[in-house]
Motif scaffolding. Structure first.
Motif, PDB file in Angstrom:
ATOM      1  N   GLU A   1      39.838  50.611  50.983  1.00 19.81           N
ATOM      2  CA  GLU A   1      40.030  49.641  49.908  1.00 19.81           C
ATOM      3  C   GLU A   1      41.028  48.568  50.305  1.00 19.81           C
ATOM      4  O   GLU A   1      40.806  47.372  50.083  1.00 19.81           O
ATOM      5  CB  GLU A   1      40.504  50.366  48.645  1.00 19.81           C
ATOM      6  N   VAL A   2      42.140  48.974  50.922  1.00 19.81           N
ATOM      7  CA  VAL A   2      43.157  48.015  51.355  1.00 19.81           C
ATOM      8  C   VAL A   2      42.578  47.069  52.409  1.00 19.81           C
ATOM      9  O   VAL A   2      42.781  45.847  52.365  1.00 19.81           O
ATOM     10  CB  VAL A   2      44.392  48.748  51.915  1.00 19.81           C
ATOM     11  N   GLY A   3      41.835  47.626  53.370  1.00 20.77           N
ATOM     12  CA  GLY A   3      41.245  46.786  54.408  1.00 20.77           C
ATOM     13  C   GLY A   3      40.243  45.789  53.853  1.00 20.77           C
ATOM     14  O   GLY A   3      40.225  44.617  54.245  1.00 20.77           O
ATOM     15  N   GLU A   4      39.405  46.241  52.930  1.00 21.22           N
ATOM     16  CA  GLU A   4      38.419  45.345  52.331  1.00 21.22           C
ATOM     17  C   GLU A   4      39.095  44.241  51.523  1.00 21.22           C
ATOM     18  O   GLU A   4      38.663  43.082  51.543  1.00 21.22           O
ATOM     19  CB  GLU A   4      37.488  46.152  51.430  1.00 21.22           C
ATOM     20  N   ARG A   5      40.162  44.584  50.845  1.00 18.97           N
ATOM     21  CA  ARG A   5      40.880  43.588  50.043  1.00 18.97           C
ATOM     22  C   ARG A   5      41.511  42.526  50.935  1.00 18.97           C
ATOM     23  O   ARG A   5      41.472  41.337  50.634  1.00 18.97           O
ATOM     24  CB  ARG A   5      41.959  44.291  49.215  1.00 18.97           C
ATOM     25  N   ARG A   6      42.057  42.960  52.056  1.00 16.16           N
ATOM     26  CA  ARG A   6      42.672  41.982  52.975  1.00 16.16           C
ATOM     27  C   ARG A   6      41.606  41.057  53.564  1.00 16.16           C
ATOM     28  O   ARG A   6      41.849  39.873  53.776  1.00 16.16           O
ATOM     29  CB  ARG A   6      43.406  42.716  54.105  1.00 16.16           C
ATOM     30  N   TRP A   7      40.440  41.622  53.847  1.00 20.03           N
ATOM     31  CA  TRP A   7      39.374  40.806  54.394  1.00 20.03           C
ATOM     32  C   TRP A   7      38.963  39.715  53.401  1.00 20.03           C
ATOM     33  O   TRP A   7      38.777  38.556  53.771  1.00 20.03           O
ATOM     34  CB  TRP A   7      38.182  41.693  54.737  1.00 20.03           C
ATOM     35  N   LYS A   8      38.854  40.089  52.140  1.00 18.61           N
ATOM     36  CA  LYS A   8      38.495  39.124  51.106  1.00 18.61           C
ATOM     37  C   LYS A   8      39.583  38.076  50.928  1.00 18.61           C
ATOM     38  O   LYS A   8      39.296  36.905  50.703  1.00 18.61           O
ATOM     39  CB  LYS A   8      38.241  39.842  49.784  1.00 18.61           C
ATOM     40  N   GLU A   9      40.850  38.497  51.053  1.00 13.10           N
ATOM     41  CA  GLU A   9      41.952  37.544  50.925  1.00 13.10           C
ATOM     42  C   GLU A   9      41.924  36.538  52.066  1.00 13.10           C
ATOM     43  O   GLU A   9      42.165  35.340  51.865  1.00 13.10           O
ATOM     44  CB  GLU A   9      43.288  38.295  50.910  1.00 13.10           C
TER      45      GLU A   9
END
Length: 348
Positions: free
Chosen positions: A185-193
């Motif tokens: 979840e953290v990795g996906e959120r950073r990618w979107k950011e």
């Protein structure tokens, strides 16, 4: 290459301290005695949260076992209730409760979402970690020092303990699935950011930044593991392995296998409801078998902590409600970030 922190949205509060404002916290094991109290404490003391996700854990087949405890703790049963006589239809005799604003206004039940999850199923765990900022893991295979299968005569737990004790342990495989879900979840959120600000791999950004920490220095500690103090129950074998060995293995998974997450490991003293509630919470550096400090906390951080007592007779103890308070406070305690500490309120 490092991503410019100014490109990512900051979680910094007005005073620069850690904050739960607009955050979503997942409580794993919310149907347990401690988990239901943690859920209650989050709702009652942190109305600034966006949501508290209470994960009701089950093994094998979904069950309503534990829902009553959670319902009681969060105050869902404090509303206007009705219960039909035993000879009426099933629909009429089932208890029901309606929201009563005169009593329940400060309960913040509008911030509560309850989900069911089989912690040994990585797909389910990954689903419930979506949008989560922090996790408090208090799910366990044990009730005190007894395997839950034996303590509760739960057929699903008992079958798993006998048939495949090392292939499905909440303390190990369930914990690892939870950590993997949060990392994803953290990795996906950073990618979107990064995409939102136009910084991707093709623009000189980071490639596959799954292992890099997001700019959340003022957000909550991402993973709180509720464990057990080494001297709480002593050493004994269970169908899942040696009790303290399982707890120490779980702690090692958190501290060594997922470096991209911030964590706090809380080794709780013996739960004892005879200990007064509301006492000062003592936190001290965890010790290894040779008596050396494991936590690595600075002298300034632990200067006021109580010294250890290892006389084999007296034990560190804590009321469960104070243990719940300690778990919630750890989310915002700077001194506990990436530390392992013992937590107690009395030595008796």
């Amino acid at each position: 290459q490092q991503l410019d922190s100014q490109l990512l949205p900051s979680d910094e509060g007005d005073d620069g301290k850690k904050s739960l404002k607009n955050k979503r916290v997942l409580v794993l094991g919310a149907n347990g005695r401690l988990g239901s109290m943690i859920t209650r404490h989050l709702l009652r003391t942190h109305p600034e949260l966006t949501e508290v996700v209470a994960a009701v854990h089950y093994v094998g087949q979904s069950t309503t076992r534990g829902w009553g405890r959670l319902s009681y703790e969060v105050g869902a049963e404090d509303g206007i209730g009705s219960l039909g006589p035993a000879w009426s239809s099933e629909e009429e005799r089932n208890a029901s409760f309606r929201y009563d604003p005169r009593v329940m206004d400060g309960y913040n039940l509008n911030k509560l979402r309850i989900v069911e999850v089989e912690l040994l199923d990585p797909v389910q765990v990954r689903t419930i970690t979506e949008g989560v900022d922090a996790v408090i893991f208090c799910a366990t295979d044990f009730e005190g020092n007894r395997p839950r299968a034996i303590a509760s005569l739960n057929a699903a737990f008992l079958f798993r303990a006998v048939a495949s004790p090392t292939k499905g342990r909440v303390e190990i495989e369930g914990l690892r699935s939870s950590l993997e879900g949060l990392v994803g979840e953290v990795g996906e959120r950073r990618w979107k950011e990064r995409e939102a600000v136009g910084v991707g791999v093709g623009n000189g950004g980071l490639g596959g930044g799954m292992g890099l920490k997001p700019n959340e220095k003022n957000g909550p500690t991402q993973f709180i593991l509720v464990s057990t103090s080494p001297d709480a129950f002593g050493e004994f074998e269970t169908p899942f392995g040696e009790f303290n060995g399982l707890k120490r293995q779980a702690e090692k998974i958190v501290s060594e296998e997922f470096p991209s997450l911030t964590y706090s490991i809380l080794q709780m003293g013996l739960y004892d409801e005879r200990v007064e509630e509301g006492l000062e919470i003592c936190r001290e550096k965890s010790l290894d078998q040779e008596g050396n400090s494991e936590g690595g906390m600075s002298d300034e951080s632990v200067g006021s902590l109580r010294p250890s007592i290892w006389d084999g007779k007296r034990k560190k103890r804590i009321n469960r409600r104070d243990a719940a308070r300690a778990a919630v406070e750890a989310l915002l305690d700077e001194d506990l970030v990436n530390q392992k500490v013992q937590v107690f309120t009395a030595v008796r």
